[in-house]
Design a protein around this motif. Structure first.
Motif, short mmCIF file in Angstrom:
data_model
loop_
_atom_site.label_atom_id
_atom_site.label_comp_id
_atom_site.label_asym_id
_atom_site.label_seq_id
_atom_site.Cartn_x
_atom_site.Cartn_y
_atom_site.Cartn_z
N PRO A 194 0.78 -1.24 0.00
CA PRO A 194 0.00 0.00 0.00
C PRO A 194 0.81 1.28 0.00
O PRO A 194 0.29 2.33 -0.39
CB PRO A 194 -0.85 -0.12 1.27
CG PRO A 194 -0.13 -1.10 2.13
CD PRO A 194 0.52 -2.06 1.20
N GLU A 195 2.08 1.24 0.42
CA GLU A 195 2.89 2.45 0.40
C GLU A 195 3.70 2.60 -0.89
O GLU A 195 4.49 3.54 -1.03
CB GLU A 195 3.81 2.49 1.63
CG GLU A 195 3.05 2.64 2.93
CD GLU A 195 3.96 2.78 4.13
OE1 GLU A 195 5.17 3.00 3.95
OE2 GLU A 195 3.45 2.66 5.26
N ALA A 196 3.48 1.70 -1.83
CA ALA A 196 4.14 1.82 -3.13
C ALA A 196 3.48 2.95 -3.93
O ALA A 196 2.43 3.47 -3.55
CB ALA A 196 4.03 0.50 -3.90
N SER A 197 4.12 3.33 -5.02
CA SER A 197 3.55 4.32 -5.94
C SER A 197 3.44 3.67 -7.31
O SER A 197 4.43 3.57 -8.03
CB SER A 197 4.43 5.57 -6.01
OG SER A 197 4.33 6.34 -4.84
N ASN A 198 2.23 3.20 -7.61
CA ASN A 198 1.98 2.57 -8.90
C ASN A 198 0.54 2.84 -9.33
O ASN A 198 -0.33 3.08 -8.49
CB ASN A 198 2.18 1.05 -8.84
CG ASN A 198 3.63 0.66 -8.63
OD1 ASN A 198 4.01 0.26 -7.53
ND2 ASN A 198 4.44 0.78 -9.67
N LEU A 199 0.30 2.76 -10.62
CA LEU A 199 -1.04 2.79 -11.18
C LEU A 199 -1.37 1.37 -11.63
O LEU A 199 -0.62 0.77 -12.40
CB LEU A 199 -1.10 3.76 -12.36
CG LEU A 199 -0.82 5.22 -12.03
CD1 LEU A 199 -0.39 5.98 -13.28
CD2 LEU A 199 -2.04 5.88 -11.41
N ILE A 200 -2.46 0.83 -11.14
CA ILE A 200 -2.82 -0.57 -11.40
C ILE A 200 -4.06 -0.59 -12.29
O ILE A 200 -5.11 -0.06 -11.91
CB ILE A 200 -3.10 -1.32 -10.09
CG1 ILE A 200 -1.89 -1.19 -9.15
CG2 ILE A 200 -3.44 -2.78 -10.35
CD1 ILE A 200 -2.23 -1.40 -7.69
N VAL A 201 -3.92 -1.19 -13.46
CA VAL A 201 -5.01 -1.23 -14.44
C VAL A 201 -5.50 -2.68 -14.54
O VAL A 201 -4.74 -3.57 -14.93
CB VAL A 201 -4.54 -0.74 -15.82
CG1 VAL A 201 -5.68 -0.81 -16.83
CG2 VAL A 201 -3.99 0.68 -15.71
N THR A 202 -6.77 -2.91 -14.18
CA THR A 202 -7.32 -4.27 -14.17
C THR A 202 -8.63 -4.32 -14.96
O THR A 202 -9.60 -3.68 -14.57
CB THR A 202 -7.58 -4.75 -12.72
OG1 THR A 202 -6.36 -4.69 -11.98
CG2 THR A 202 -8.13 -6.17 -12.71
N PRO A 203 -8.67 -5.07 -16.06
CA PRO A 203 -9.93 -5.25 -16.80
C PRO A 203 -10.96 -6.00 -15.96
O PRO A 203 -10.61 -6.81 -15.10
CB PRO A 203 -9.51 -6.07 -18.02
CG PRO A 203 -8.03 -5.86 -18.15
CD PRO A 203 -7.53 -5.72 -16.75
N ILE A 204 -12.24 -5.73 -16.24
CA ILE A 204 -13.34 -6.41 -15.57
C ILE A 204 -14.01 -7.33 -16.58
O ILE A 204 -14.59 -6.88 -17.56
CB ILE A 204 -14.37 -5.42 -15.01
CG1 ILE A 204 -13.71 -4.38 -14.11
CG2 ILE A 204 -15.47 -6.17 -14.23
CD1 ILE A 204 -14.63 -3.24 -13.72
N CYS A 205 -13.91 -8.64 -16.34
CA CYS A 205 -14.55 -9.65 -17.20
C CYS A 205 -14.25 -9.41 -18.67
O CYS A 205 -15.15 -9.37 -19.53
CB CYS A 205 -16.07 -9.66 -16.98
SG CYS A 205 -16.56 -10.12 -15.31
N ALA A 206 -12.98 -9.23 -18.98
CA ALA A 206 -12.58 -9.01 -20.37
C ALA A 206 -12.56 -10.32 -21.13
O ALA A 206 -12.33 -11.39 -20.56
CB ALA A 206 -11.20 -8.36 -20.42
N HIS A 207 -12.79 -10.24 -22.43
CA HIS A 207 -12.78 -11.43 -23.26
C HIS A 207 -11.35 -11.85 -23.60
O HIS A 207 -10.44 -11.03 -23.70
CB HIS A 207 -13.54 -11.16 -24.57
CG HIS A 207 -15.01 -11.00 -24.36
ND1 HIS A 207 -15.89 -10.79 -25.39
CD2 HIS A 207 -15.77 -11.02 -23.24
CE1 HIS A 207 -17.12 -10.68 -24.91
NE2 HIS A 207 -17.07 -10.81 -23.61
N ALA A 208 -11.16 -13.15 -23.78
CA ALA A 208 -9.93 -13.74 -24.30
C ALA A 208 -8.71 -13.33 -23.48
O ALA A 208 -8.76 -13.22 -22.27
CB ALA A 208 -9.76 -13.35 -25.78
N MET A 209 -7.57 -13.10 -24.15
CA MET A 209 -6.30 -12.87 -23.47
C MET A 209 -6.15 -11.44 -22.94
O MET A 209 -5.14 -11.11 -22.35
CB MET A 209 -5.14 -13.15 -24.44
CG MET A 209 -5.04 -14.61 -24.84
SD MET A 209 -4.72 -15.70 -23.45
CE MET A 209 -3.05 -15.20 -23.03
N ALA A 210 -7.16 -10.62 -23.18
CA ALA A 210 -7.05 -9.23 -22.74
C ALA A 210 -7.21 -9.09 -21.23
O ALA A 210 -6.99 -8.03 -20.67
CB ALA A 210 -8.11 -8.38 -23.44
#
Length: 281
Positions: A194-210
């Motif tokens: 939690p004290e790191a500095s990052n932007l986390i991008v997570t798809p929601i129920c994406a199709h295939a390998m995405a």
């Protein structure tokens, strides 16, 4: 010892009849502090004198949130700009943000004396751009979620000028490290300290390998383009709040915020201990 003003922000739906909060007040008064009680999620003024949270927080040395993670987020969103440390006491279920439990009142007394470590948490800013105009902007503690209501929509996501993914699915979560244990984790995203500095991008129920998460440098600017919205509804929600309706052609820009959230860390449990304990039940 100089008297410290301590704000107790309690959720009456978690703290039945405010019994726990009143016990905190008594203990802090016995220790020579000046506790102020604020009720969140409830406008009822019972037998106690209540104050508006922002007014009560002025000149306070510590804010104590009594409830669950939802209570903590509600309180922290209203006071993070004041740069006053927030301590969470968990009266709910998981409690990743509310680090103390209801039976640990002695640690609350230590915190009131200033015996804690400051945990600095990265925040993110977002703007919704429509026809070259910013129509909405704010700061998130946990996450910014762009999501359809029931239909599958398209998503194009850029890091600076480089497209990092394009997919069809339910939406996408852009989370802070603090928010990595929330919706992002439920959608298959990584746990990040939690004290790191990052932007986390997570798809929601994406199709295939995405359906792959990305952990990006805090210097990146993330751009989300919701697509195929014609006849479909999509919304942007910040920290689980009520959604803002999106239109075809809207552009969502997300950056690391210059502001940060100060949390009071009592140092009694590590992040990993908390995660293991909370997720093994």
């Amino acid at each position: 010892m100089a008297k410290s003003k301590i704000v107790i922000a309690t959720n009456p739906f978690r703290d039945d009849e405010q019994k726990f909060s009143l016990n905190i007040i008594k203990a802090l008064k016995d220790d020579g502090h000046l506790p102020v009680l604020v009720t969140v999620f409830d406008d009822t003024n019972k037998d106690n004198v209540m104050f508006d949270l922002e007014d009560a927080a002025k000149d306070a040395s510590l804010i104590i949130s009594v409830g669950g993670d939802g209570t903590f987020l509600h309180v922290a969103r209203r006071v993070f700009s004041l740069n006053i440390p927030v301590l969470g006491v968990n009266m709910g279920t998981k409690g990743f943000l509310a680090s103390l439990e209801g039976n640990e009142i002695e640690y609350i007394r230590l915190a009131a004396k200033g015996e804690y470590r400051i945990s600095r948490r990265m925040l993110i800013d977002y703007s919704i751009i429509r026809s070259s105009l910013i129509i909405n902007s704010a700061t998130a503690i946990n996450d910014v979620v762009i999501k359809s209501d029931i239909s599958c929509i398209g998503m194009s996501i850029f890091s600076d000028d480089a497209k990092i993914t394009h997919f069809s699915g339910d939406g996408v979560i852009v989370a802070t490290p603090t928010g990595s244990t929330a919706y992002s984790m439920s959608a298959g995203g990584p746990l990040v300290e939690p004290e790191a500095s990052n932007l986390i991008v997570t798809p929601i129920c994406a199709h295939a390998m995405a359906n792959t998460s990305f952990v990006l440098s805090p210097q990146r600017e993330i751009i989300v383009l919701p697509e195929r919205l014609n006849g479909r509804r999509a919304f942007l929600s910040v920290d689980g709040q009520e959604g803002i309706s999106l239109n075809q052609g809207d552009r969502i820009v997300i950056n690391k915020s210059e502001q940060e959230l100060l949390m009071a860390d009592m140092g009694i449990r590590s992040f990993y201990t908390t995660v293991f304990r909370k997720l093994s039940h």
